[in-house]
Scaffold this motif. Structure first.
Motif, PDB file in Angstrom:
ATOM      1  N   MET A   1     104.917 -17.039  47.017  1.00  0.00           N
ATOM      2  CA  MET A   1     103.568 -16.432  46.794  1.00  0.00           C
ATOM      3  C   MET A   1     102.396 -17.498  47.623  1.00  0.00           C
ATOM      4  SD  MET A   1     101.509 -15.411  43.529  1.00  0.00           S
ATOM      5  CE  MET A   1     102.072 -16.737  42.573  1.00  0.00           C
ATOM      6  N   GLU A   2     101.591 -17.156  48.556  1.00  0.00           N
ATOM      7  CA  GLU A   2     100.709 -18.000  48.751  1.00  0.00           C
ATOM      8  C   GLU A   2      99.243 -18.216  48.202  1.00  0.00           C
ATOM      9  OE1 GLU A   2     101.444 -19.547  52.063  1.00  0.00           O
ATOM     10  OE2 GLU A   2     103.250 -18.338  51.991  1.00  0.00           O
ATOM     11  N   GLU A   3      98.500 -19.197  48.306  1.00  0.00           N
ATOM     12  CA  GLU A   3      97.287 -19.453  47.656  1.00  0.00           C
ATOM     13  C   GLU A   3      96.450 -18.512  47.972  1.00  0.00           C
ATOM     14  OE1 GLU A   3      95.304 -23.195  47.959  1.00  0.00           O
ATOM     15  OE2 GLU A   3      97.141 -24.515  47.478  1.00  0.00           O
ATOM     16  N   LEU A 146      93.454 -19.685  29.040  1.00  0.00           N
ATOM     17  CA  LEU A 146      92.503 -19.787  29.931  1.00  0.00           C
ATOM     18  C   LEU A 146      93.005 -21.426  30.699  1.00  0.00           C
ATOM     19  CD1 LEU A 146      89.013 -18.897  28.857  1.00  0.00           C
ATOM     20  CD2 LEU A 146      90.752 -17.740  30.201  1.00  0.00           C
ATOM     21  N   ILE A 147      93.775 -22.267  29.913  1.00  0.00           N
ATOM     22  CA  ILE A 147      94.195 -23.306  30.729  1.00  0.00           C
ATOM     23  C   ILE A 147      94.695 -23.309  31.973  1.00  0.00           C
ATOM     24  CG2 ILE A 147      95.620 -25.490  30.539  1.00  0.00           C
ATOM     25  CD1 ILE A 147      93.085 -25.776  28.708  1.00  0.00           C
ATOM     26  N   HIS A 148      95.280 -21.982  32.159  1.00  0.00           N
ATOM     27  CA  HIS A 148      95.966 -21.430  33.176  1.00  0.00           C
ATOM     28  C   HIS A 148      94.994 -21.659  34.426  1.00  0.00           C
ATOM     29  CE1 HIS A 148      96.263 -18.053  36.102  1.00  0.00           C
ATOM     30  NE2 HIS A 148      97.738 -18.836  36.464  1.00  0.00           N
ATOM     31  N   ASP A 149      94.007 -20.790  34.212  1.00  0.00           N
ATOM     32  CA  ASP A 149      92.929 -20.896  35.289  1.00  0.00           C
ATOM     33  C   ASP A 149      91.964 -22.136  35.660  1.00  0.00           C
ATOM     34  OD1 ASP A 149      93.441 -18.063  34.755  1.00  0.00           O
ATOM     35  OD2 ASP A 149      91.172 -17.841  34.774  1.00  0.00           O
ATOM     36  N   LEU A 150      92.155 -22.889  34.493  1.00  0.00           N
ATOM     37  CA  LEU A 150      91.301 -24.185  34.782  1.00  0.00           C
ATOM     38  C   LEU A 150      92.331 -25.206  35.414  1.00  0.00           C
ATOM     39  CD1 LEU A 150      89.543 -24.308  31.225  1.00  0.00           C
ATOM     40  CD2 LEU A 150      88.581 -23.781  33.527  1.00  0.00           C
ATOM     41  N   CYS A 151      93.775 -25.139  35.073  1.00  0.00           N
ATOM     42  CA  CYS A 151      94.541 -26.372  35.700  1.00  0.00           C
ATOM     43  C   CYS A 151      95.946 -25.913  36.456  1.00  0.00           C
ATOM     44  CB  CYS A 151      95.047 -27.148  34.323  1.00  0.00           C
ATOM     45  SG  CYS A 151      93.421 -27.960  33.340  1.00  0.00           S
ATOM     46  N   HIS A 152      96.214 -24.664  36.312  1.00  0.00           N
ATOM     47  CA  HIS A 152      97.484 -24.271  36.909  1.00  0.00           C
ATOM     48  C   HIS A 152      97.686 -23.013  37.533  1.00  0.00           C
ATOM     49  CE1 HIS A 152      99.110 -27.308  34.179  1.00  0.00           C
ATOM     50  NE2 HIS A 152      98.562 -26.908  32.991  1.00  0.00           N
ATOM     51  N   ALA A 153      96.559 -22.627  38.056  1.00  0.00           N
ATOM     52  CA  ALA A 153      96.485 -21.388  38.600  1.00  0.00           C
ATOM     53  C   ALA A 153      97.399 -21.185  40.242  1.00  0.00           C
ATOM     54  CB  ALA A 153      94.961 -20.969  39.290  1.00  0.00           C
ATOM     55  N   SER A 162      96.007 -27.405  45.959  1.00  0.00           N
ATOM     56  CA  SER A 162      95.254 -27.853  45.085  1.00  0.00           C
ATOM     57  C   SER A 162      95.669 -27.259  43.370  1.00  0.00           C
ATOM     58  CB  SER A 162      93.755 -27.486  45.232  1.00  0.00           C
ATOM     59  OG  SER A 162      92.686 -27.647  44.363  1.00  0.00           O
ATOM     60  N   SER A 163      95.304 -28.231  42.605  1.00  0.00           N
ATOM     61  CA  SER A 163      95.527 -27.559  41.187  1.00  0.00           C
ATOM     62  C   SER A 163      94.473 -26.753  40.609  1.00  0.00           C
ATOM     63  CB  SER A 163      95.729 -28.875  40.199  1.00  0.00           C
ATOM     64  OG  SER A 163      94.557 -29.588  40.157  1.00  0.00           O
TER      65      SER A 163
END
Length: 336
Positions: A1-3, A146-153, A162-163
């Protein structure tokens, strides 16, 4: 999967193109100071000070007679240990208030990708329904997902650079109290072909889905061909839809293929099988008996909410619950 594929699933990216077939939504860019507030776990959890008394923290926190309890005499040895002032985001709060009013007085929030579904427990209604800025912040701040969105997307991207994205957005979506969970479905698209459809709420058996299974499959297939096929830029992705009582379909969300997206009643291995060219043999999977229901996936209470101090998230939850109980009691007495 690409960014790039992950970025295309951000609500601020897809919503403008699919606005006419989605739920009415207002989107606001979040200041970096608010993002840091959501991430900060170094001290007690306090909601932001509101710009009006409507959304203010419990009155006893701002009661002048009790503020003396929080003050340290000048020159005291404990002066250096005074807590920092509560955060405040007046510009964002004003924009949010305007959006809530414009959207009918109630909304549910989400960030770029995720909604704080795991923190619905802290709401007095047990849902994501919000009518004030404070309620929105309470859900966001208490959500682990939401930590997924903020730090681990981008953790699952093979070209991760980028993180986190450079900007975060708060999407406020119009709240509809009459939505039926059995009419929400997840659709799986591989190589720009619809290869599977799954009941979205897999923790409950809905007999009506057995009766309408074939019709719903045809309805969703046609919707995909008319409204989504080749219009969403990725080749592989998923999207969630809702079927209304009058058989219209609304796009709820787009998600990346694989990674953190749940396959629900499928598994990714079978979905990865290449679709037959031109095939219309799309399978709709539903929970077909009470014995086939799946357990909930996010039931834990965040550790942060063991904090019960005044102004904490748990303190606010208890106050909300008490207010709701009083409201129900008044309604009962009035009806009696």
């Amino acid at each position: 999967m690409e960014e790039k594929e992950v970025n295309q699933c951000q609500i601020q990216e897809w919503y403008p193109k699919f606005k006419s077939i989605s739920i009415k939504t207002h989107i606001h860019e979040l200041p970096e100071s608010f993002i840091q507030y959501l991430l900060d776990d170094s001290g007690p959890f306090l909601l932001p000070v509101s710009i009006s008394n409507d959304d203010a923290l419990p009155n006893r926190i701002h009661n002048p007679e009790e503020e003396e309890d929080y003050q340290v005499p000048e020159g005291s040895d404990d002066e250096s240990e005074q807590p920092p002032p509560p955060p405040s985001f007046p510009e964002l709060e004003l924009k949010v208030k305007e959006s809530i009013e414009s959207l009918g007085g109630a909304v549910f929030p989400k960030l770029n990708w995720s909604a704080p579904k795991d923190s619905a427990w802290i709401s007095s209604t047990g849902s994501l329904r919000c009518t004030t800025f404070s309620e929105i912040v309470l859900l966001l701040r208490s959500s682990d997902s939401l930590i997924h969105d903020l730090c681990h997307a981008y953790d699952s991207c093979n070209n991760m650079s980028s993180s986190r994205p450079p900007n975060f957005f708060l999407a406020l979506r119009k709240w509809y109290p009459s939505l039926r969970p059995e009419m929400e479905f997840r659709c799986f698209v591989r190589s720009q072909c619809l290869v599977g459809i799954s009941q979205r709420e897999v923790t409950t058996f809905y007999p009506v889905l057995l009766e309408k299974k074939n019709y719903l499959k045809q309805l969703i297939q046609q919707f995909y061909e008319d409204n989504v096929h080749l219009k969403f830029e990725s080749r592989n992705y998923t999207f969630d839809v809702y079927v209304t009582k009058d058989e219209r379909i609304k796009v709820l969300d787009f998600n990346p293929w694989g990674a953190f997206t749940l396959p629900l009643l499928f598994n990714w291995e079978e979905l990865e099988q290449s679709p037959r060219e031109g095939s219309n043999d799309v399978e709709l999977r539903i929970v077909e008996s009470q014995c086939a229901v799946r357990p909930g996936l996010k039931t834990a209470v965040p550790y942060d909410y063991l904090d019960t101090r005044p102004g904490s998230g748990w303190d606010q939850f208890l106050r909300n619950a008490d207010e709701e109980l009083q409201r129900q009691t008044r309604s009962f007495e009035a009806g009696a």
